[in-house]
Write a protein that holds these residues in place. Structure first.
Motif, short mmCIF file in Angstrom:
data_model
loop_
_atom_site.label_atom_id
_atom_site.label_comp_id
_atom_site.label_asym_id
_atom_site.label_seq_id
_atom_site.Cartn_x
_atom_site.Cartn_y
_atom_site.Cartn_z
N ILE A 64 -21.83 -12.74 -21.96
CA ILE A 64 -20.75 -12.51 -22.86
C ILE A 64 -21.39 -11.87 -24.47
CG2 ILE A 64 -18.83 -12.74 -24.29
CD1 ILE A 64 -18.37 -12.74 -21.27
N GLY A 65 -21.68 -10.72 -24.53
CA GLY A 65 -22.56 -10.40 -25.79
C GLY A 65 -24.02 -10.61 -25.77
N GLY A 66 -24.54 -10.89 -24.52
CA GLY A 66 -25.85 -11.06 -24.11
C GLY A 66 -26.01 -12.82 -23.97
N HIS A 67 -24.99 -13.60 -24.14
CA HIS A 67 -25.12 -14.97 -24.08
C HIS A 67 -24.48 -15.53 -22.69
CE1 HIS A 67 -25.50 -15.12 -28.31
NE2 HIS A 67 -24.29 -14.32 -28.56
N ASP A 68 -25.42 -16.07 -22.06
CA ASP A 68 -25.01 -16.78 -20.75
C ASP A 68 -24.02 -17.62 -20.94
OD1 ASP A 68 -25.37 -18.72 -18.20
OD2 ASP A 68 -26.39 -16.93 -17.84
N SER A 78 -16.88 -18.60 -27.92
CA SER A 78 -16.39 -18.21 -29.19
C SER A 78 -16.15 -16.75 -29.28
CB SER A 78 -17.49 -18.64 -30.27
OG SER A 78 -18.78 -17.83 -30.10
N MET A 79 -16.58 -15.94 -28.57
CA MET A 79 -16.36 -14.54 -28.48
C MET A 79 -15.07 -14.03 -27.90
SD MET A 79 -20.22 -13.06 -27.78
CE MET A 79 -19.44 -11.17 -28.33
N ILE A 80 -14.43 -14.88 -27.07
CA ILE A 80 -13.32 -14.69 -26.08
C ILE A 80 -12.10 -15.53 -26.68
CG2 ILE A 80 -12.48 -14.97 -23.85
CD1 ILE A 80 -15.47 -14.94 -22.84
N HIS A 151 -9.08 -17.17 -34.04
CA HIS A 151 -10.46 -17.47 -34.30
C HIS A 151 -11.18 -16.05 -34.34
CE1 HIS A 151 -10.54 -17.30 -29.97
NE2 HIS A 151 -11.79 -17.36 -29.79
N GLU A 152 -10.64 -15.18 -34.33
CA GLU A 152 -11.45 -13.83 -34.58
C GLU A 152 -12.11 -13.37 -33.51
OE1 GLU A 152 -12.12 -13.06 -38.83
OE2 GLU A 152 -11.52 -15.15 -38.97
N PRO A 153 -11.66 -13.51 -32.13
CA PRO A 153 -12.70 -13.07 -31.12
C PRO A 153 -12.81 -11.56 -31.03
CG PRO A 153 -10.12 -13.35 -30.30
CD PRO A 153 -10.35 -13.69 -31.81
N GLN A 154 -13.97 -11.35 -30.42
CA GLN A 154 -14.33 -9.90 -30.35
C GLN A 154 -13.85 -9.34 -29.00
OE1 GLN A 154 -18.76 -9.06 -30.80
NE2 GLN A 154 -18.83 -11.01 -31.95
N ILE A 155 -13.54 -10.33 -27.90
CA ILE A 155 -13.04 -9.96 -26.54
C ILE A 155 -11.64 -10.55 -26.32
CG2 ILE A 155 -13.34 -10.13 -24.27
CD1 ILE A 155 -16.39 -10.27 -25.03
N LEU A 156 -10.56 -9.94 -25.94
CA LEU A 156 -9.41 -10.79 -25.67
C LEU A 156 -8.82 -10.27 -24.29
CD1 LEU A 156 -6.91 -11.95 -26.77
CD2 LEU A 156 -6.01 -9.70 -27.36
N PHE A 157 -8.53 -11.50 -23.57
CA PHE A 157 -8.08 -11.36 -22.04
C PHE A 157 -6.73 -11.71 -22.13
CE2 PHE A 157 -12.45 -12.06 -21.24
CZ PHE A 157 -12.74 -11.46 -20.07
N LEU A 158 -5.97 -10.74 -21.60
CA LEU A 158 -4.53 -10.75 -21.50
C LEU A 158 -4.14 -10.80 -19.89
CD1 LEU A 158 -3.82 -7.90 -24.12
CD2 LEU A 158 -3.59 -10.43 -24.26
N ASP A 159 -3.90 -11.96 -19.55
CA ASP A 159 -3.54 -12.06 -17.94
C ASP A 159 -1.96 -12.29 -17.75
OD1 ASP A 159 -3.61 -12.56 -15.22
OD2 ASP A 159 -4.38 -14.55 -15.37
N GLU A 160 -1.37 -10.99 -17.33
CA GLU A 160 -0.21 -10.86 -17.17
C GLU A 160 0.70 -10.98 -18.45
OE1 GLU A 160 1.00 -9.51 -14.36
OE2 GLU A 160 -0.53 -9.73 -12.98
N PRO A 161 0.35 -9.99 -19.58
CA PRO A 161 0.85 -10.51 -21.12
C PRO A 161 2.34 -10.34 -21.08
CG PRO A 161 -0.62 -8.57 -20.97
CD PRO A 161 -0.67 -9.14 -19.68
N GLY A 184 -12.00 -2.69 -33.13
CA GLY A 184 -13.25 -2.70 -32.20
C GLY A 184 -13.06 -4.04 -31.25
N VAL A 185 -11.90 -4.70 -31.04
CA VAL A 185 -12.05 -5.64 -30.11
C VAL A 185 -11.83 -5.03 -28.64
CG1 VAL A 185 -10.17 -7.35 -29.27
CG2 VAL A 185 -10.69 -7.16 -31.75
N THR A 186 -12.33 -5.82 -27.62
CA THR A 186 -12.46 -5.30 -26.27
C THR A 186 -11.32 -6.19 -25.52
OG1 THR A 186 -14.96 -4.88 -26.48
CG2 THR A 186 -13.59 -5.18 -24.22
N ILE A 187 -10.49 -5.25 -24.80
CA ILE A 187 -9.20 -5.85 -24.41
C ILE A 187 -9.37 -5.65 -22.74
CG2 ILE A 187 -6.63 -5.67 -24.18
CD1 ILE A 187 -7.70 -5.82 -27.03
#
Length: 307
Positions: A64-68, A78-80, A151-161, A184-187
């Motif tokens: 995630i963003g280069g972090h394993d 923290s990015m999610i 927490h102002e994530p860069q990536i947002l997962f929406l599972d059946e939102p 700029g958030v990735t969805i």
């Protein structure tokens, strides 16, 4: 551009021997809306759970963003932001308190201005929010989104939102999603409302039986697999398609009163003009006509039902 999420050879096998995911490879680009579609039990939630650090992979690697996600878990997580299918809200806390608490879980300093903005964007703002509030299912879904964004994530997962959410609330939530993407958030979303994916997504991924069977830009997918169909209602019953029209591969209905023609998906309608001229020359008169283009739902159903 380096992907913000990179999944390589990911597999998940449970103790029972059931293999929920089989060699998943997936790259997601920063700032895109990626829709992950699949039938129930296809592996969507398992995949999201592993990426978000809720479940452990059996094989493979995710960054995630280069972090394993295992070696550098805190930085990756923290990015999610994650909005799960299930609604979990504290019935004994105010909305403000529960969203602020979620921010604190990521070690973020207090930021009342950000919390207020998130709640305002989701129509949850209430200056008198110092008491226990009874929330409807749709409002609880909004609170879950607010917690994910705290927490102002860069990536947002929406599972059946939008499961169980009324039409008005759904439209409001998608306006928030568009605003987030613009910032700029990735969805990444999963949904059973395929018209949402058709309207919102930049790319489509289809998963079935634990395997990714297709990843494609939405526009390209619609062009490659979509079908445009012209239906002609005839004035008089037709016993058979005349040989002179055989090049069009027309389909005659059982009652002989409707002819169907599949035409080019690239928008070239010259074939329709030629067909209408040839029908007239063959003495076939038309009472009405209608065109239809297959939807993303049609394409999805055809792909998951394929042997």
């Amino acid at each position: 551009m380096s992907p913000i999420i990179s999944v390589s050879n990911l597999s998940k096998t449970y103790g029972s021997g059931f293999k929920a995911l089989k060699g998943i490879n997936l790259d997601i680009v920063k700032g895109e809306i990626f829709a992950l579609l699949g039938p129930n039990g296809a592996g969507k939630t398992t995949l999201i759970s592993i990426i978000c650090g809720i479940a452990n992979p059996s094989e493979g690697r995710i960054t995630i963003g280069g972090h394993d996600i295992i070696a550098d878990y805190r930085a990756a997580r923290s990015m999610i932001g994650l909005v799960p299918q299930e609604l979990h809200t504290d019935a004994f806390e105010s909305v403000w308190a529960t969203v602020s608490f979620s921010r604190g879980l990521f070690g973020k300093p207090k930021n009342p201005a950000h919390i207020e903005k998130v709640l305002r964007d989701l129509s949850l703002w209430d200056k008198k929010d110092d008491k226990i509030i009874t929330l409807s299912g749709g409002m609880k879904r909004r609170v879950m989104i607010a917690k994910a964004l705290s927490h102002e994530p860069q990536i947002l997962f929406l599972d059946e939102p939008t499961a169980g959410v009324d039409v008005e609330l759904r439209k409001g939530m998608w306006e928030v999603v568009r605003t987030l993407q613009a910032s700029g958030v990735t969805i990444i979303l999963t949904t059973h409302y395929i018209e949402e994916a058709e309207e919102m997504a930049d790319r489509i991924g289809i998963i079935n039986k634990g395997e990714i069977i297709l990843i494609e830009d939405k526009a390209t997918l619609m062009q490659k697999l979509g079908k445009k169909e012209l239906t002609l209602q005839l004035q008089n019953k037709l016993e058979a398609i005349p040989d002179v029209l055989s090049a069009y591969n027309l389909e005659l209905s059982d009652d002989g009163r409707t002819v169907t023609y599949d035409y080019d998906t690239k928008g070239d309608r010259t074939g329709i003009t030629s067909l209408l001229n040839d029908l007239r020359n063959a003495g076939i008169r038309i009472s009405d006509l209608d065109t239809k283009q297959s939807s993303l739902e049609d394409i999805f159903v055809s792909l998951v039902r394929a042997p």
